[in-house]
Design a protein around this motif. Structure first.
Motif, PDB file in Angstrom:
ATOM      1  N   UNK A 219      18.915  -7.169  19.891  1.00  0.00           N
ATOM      2  CA  UNK A 219      17.928  -7.185  18.812  1.00  0.00           C
ATOM      3  C   UNK A 219      18.566  -6.914  17.453  1.00  0.00           C
ATOM      4  N   UNK A 220      19.487  -5.968  17.402  1.00  0.00           N
ATOM      5  CA  UNK A 220      20.097  -5.640  16.117  1.00  0.00           C
ATOM      6  C   UNK A 220      20.899  -6.834  15.588  1.00  0.00           C
TER       7      UNK A 220
ATOM      8  N   UNK B 109      19.196  -2.774   4.160  1.00  0.00           N
ATOM      9  CA  UNK B 109      18.096  -3.731   4.050  1.00  0.00           C
ATOM     10  C   UNK B 109      16.824  -3.028   4.496  1.00  0.00           C
ATOM     11  N   UNK B 110      15.786  -3.203   3.718  1.00  0.00           N
ATOM     12  CA  UNK B 110      14.503  -2.620   4.103  1.00  0.00           C
ATOM     13  C   UNK B 110      13.658  -3.651   4.845  1.00  0.00           C
ATOM     14  N   UNK B 111      12.992  -3.168   5.874  1.00  0.00           N
ATOM     15  CA  UNK B 111      12.277  -4.056   6.782  1.00  0.00           C
ATOM     16  C   UNK B 111      10.833  -3.609   6.954  1.00  0.00           C
ATOM     17  N   UNK B 112       9.923  -4.571   6.891  1.00  0.00           N
ATOM     18  CA  UNK B 112       8.521  -4.309   7.227  1.00  0.00           C
ATOM     19  C   UNK B 112       8.266  -4.830   8.635  1.00  0.00           C
ATOM     20  N   UNK B 113       7.535  -4.058   9.423  1.00  0.00           N
ATOM     21  CA  UNK B 113       7.223  -4.470  10.787  1.00  0.00           C
ATOM     22  C   UNK B 113       5.728  -4.763  10.868  1.00  0.00           C
ATOM     23  N   UNK B 114       5.403  -5.990  11.241  1.00  0.00           N
ATOM     24  CA  UNK B 114       3.988  -6.390  11.289  1.00  0.00           C
ATOM     25  C   UNK B 114       3.578  -6.672  12.725  1.00  0.00           C
ATOM     26  N   UNK B 115       2.581  -5.967  13.193  1.00  0.00           N
ATOM     27  CA  UNK B 115       2.121  -6.132  14.572  1.00  0.00           C
ATOM     28  C   UNK B 115       2.568  -4.938  15.397  1.00  0.00           C
ATOM     29  N   UNK B 125      10.401   2.216  17.228  1.00  0.00           N
ATOM     30  CA  UNK B 125      11.137   3.382  17.726  1.00  0.00           C
ATOM     31  C   UNK B 125      12.586   3.075  18.079  1.00  0.00           C
ATOM     32  N   UNK B 126      12.932   1.791  18.096  1.00  0.00           N
ATOM     33  CA  UNK B 126      14.267   1.388  18.559  1.00  0.00           C
ATOM     34  C   UNK B 126      15.333   1.920  17.620  1.00  0.00           C
ATOM     35  N   UNK B 127      16.350   2.541  18.186  1.00  0.00           N
ATOM     36  CA  UNK B 127      17.353   3.189  17.348  1.00  0.00           C
ATOM     37  C   UNK B 127      18.483   2.253  16.925  1.00  0.00           C
ATOM     38  N   UNK B 128      18.596   1.128  17.581  1.00  0.00           N
ATOM     39  CA  UNK B 128      19.710   0.227  17.289  1.00  0.00           C
ATOM     40  C   UNK B 128      19.742  -0.335  15.876  1.00  0.00           C
ATOM     41  N   UNK B 129      18.652  -0.258  15.149  1.00  0.00           N
ATOM     42  CA  UNK B 129      18.608  -0.893  13.830  1.00  0.00           C
ATOM     43  C   UNK B 129      19.245  -0.056  12.721  1.00  0.00           C
ATOM     44  N   UNK B 130      18.859   1.232  12.686  1.00  0.00           N
ATOM     45  CA  UNK B 130      19.364   2.094  11.615  1.00  0.00           C
ATOM     46  C   UNK B 130      20.887   2.033  11.511  1.00  0.00           C
ATOM     47  N   UNK B 132      22.757  -0.169  12.145  1.00  0.00           N
ATOM     48  CA  UNK B 132      23.235  -1.430  11.609  1.00  0.00           C
ATOM     49  C   UNK B 132      22.742  -1.677  10.187  1.00  0.00           C
ATOM     50  N   UNK B 133      22.278  -0.629   9.548  1.00  0.00           N
ATOM     51  CA  UNK B 133      21.900  -0.739   8.138  1.00  0.00           C
ATOM     52  C   UNK B 133      20.554  -1.407   7.891  1.00  0.00           C
TER      53      UNK B 133
END
Lengths: 235, 235
Positions: A219-220, B109-115, B125-130, B132-133
DNA sequence: TAATGTGAAGACATTCACAGCG
DNA sequence: CGCTGTGAATGTCTTCACATTA
């Protein structure tokens, strides 16, 4: 795409090379990986057309909806047979059955889910699988704190029970949602338990395991691909 | 793949064609889509090498770990510059910085989550994103029953606030986890709100929206690909 | 007539193989 | 000496264009 990729996957074909006298690998024409991916898109869209009550669709119609050329659609379907009717197009109901047969979703596949953290528990509840003929039949983790938790698909069992349950329930596929460091080891356990294919969500490339097919989704990395495309555009 | 696209994605390049006198699109050498996908794999593996305290790696070493040929690795990196040292390999720390810069993850990068259904709340809740910036900065849904729910990334807001929040917080990317039927409409709202790129998890091909890049991930399709590969093997 | 199926051409991606460099 | 960078060769995939068919 998107993969690539967006998801990565194993090789599919088995290029016949020069040796046309080979007897073993049953000379089926290799399927290009990109064509294989599109096959699932065709199926999904055809199902939505059927739900709308339509009967036929042209390669042009399919192409427009899926952002492909009509020629691409015809070539892809042509890899598997002659399904179309000149002057008419493809009969939706018939084509759906054919594609399901090619993919193997004319029957149900049983799936074990290993790793019940955030992602694992979301996968356990995700409704998109059942409709597509995948039945999550058993859940596993090694963390005693999550063992015994209950989901629609059942209760979380200890990883040691994997082989036993896979055999008992005749499970063929696995989804792997454990931390990266554990992914290779757990994948090998799944293989030993008799699982034929693994959908890997751990952010790591799995080394080849003989007899097992793997497909990876990270996903990342998909978010990174989005960032990369934007970054490349504005340069 | 994918591979395409397992995940599917937009075009990246802008083939220079014959018109070499074109002034507008800043003549950068197009990046093959498959190479772009691998770039993320290199980065991820290099980071793990760095965590182990290693300093250099050869194209051969990278290739073996990622199941690619050494030549492929060199070609890919060669698209962006000359990062290697003959007789030595690539300096890990340096290459990491270079690749982050290429991808654009040398900044946040800032991300909006829709849905915020099953999948949406798992993504929140997924930690893999942070790591990766990517920072999930706002959550949206239209269902009154989930509005106001609280997550590490904040509280779920009504979809009507999207444009306002995107501007206030300077959000650039969106993740779309709504039902298939709503995907196209919501994607267009996201575009209007000023979002530049969308990671689409809804099982539907999005039609092109001018000014927006999209990448799609369909979990059920990835399972189908696994089934298809196994089905093709044993035929 | 309106569409498919498919060779042939073209575009794109990977692998080879080796000169060049530290 | 070991390894990169890169043209050239090869291999794969997509698109074209048209004969064919109901």
């Amino acid at each position: 795409m998107q993969s690539p990729e967006d998801s990565q996957s194993e090789k599919i074909k088995d290029s016949p090379k020069k040796d046309s006298t080979a007897l073993e690998p049953r000379d089926a024409p290799a399927v290009p990986k990109p064509a294989a991916q599109r096959l699932s898109l065709y199926l999904r869209y055809l199902e939505s057309l059927q739900a709308q009550g339509l009967e036929t669709i042209s390669s042009q119609g399919l192409g427009t909806a899926l952002r492909l050329t009509a020629a691409q659609v015809r070539k892809d379907l042509g890899l598997f047979g002659q399904f179309g009717f000149p002057g008419v197009g493809y009969k939706i109901a018939e084509l759906i059955l054919q594609i399901r047969k090619i993919i193997g979703t004319d029957r149900i596949w049983k799936v074990a889910l290993v790793g019940m953290g955030n992602l694992g528990s979301a996968l356990a509840r995700y409704r998109g699988f059942q409709q597509k003929k995948f039945q999550i039949s058993a859940l596993f983790d090694k963390d005693p704190r999550v063992l015994g938790r209950s989901y629609p698909a059942g209760v979380v069992r200890p990883l040691e029970d994997l082989a036993k349950i896979v055999h008992e329930q005749e499970i063929q596929l696995g989804m792997l949602a454990v931390p990266a460091e554990e992914a290779q080891g757990v994948a090998e356990k799944m293989a030993q338990a008799g699982i034929q294919g693994i959908l890997n969500f751990a952010p790591r490339v799995l080394q080849k395991i003989p007899g097992v097919t793997t497909v990876s989704v990270d996903l990342a990395i998909q978010l990174e691909q989005l960032a990369l495309q934007i970054t490349l555009q504005d340069r």
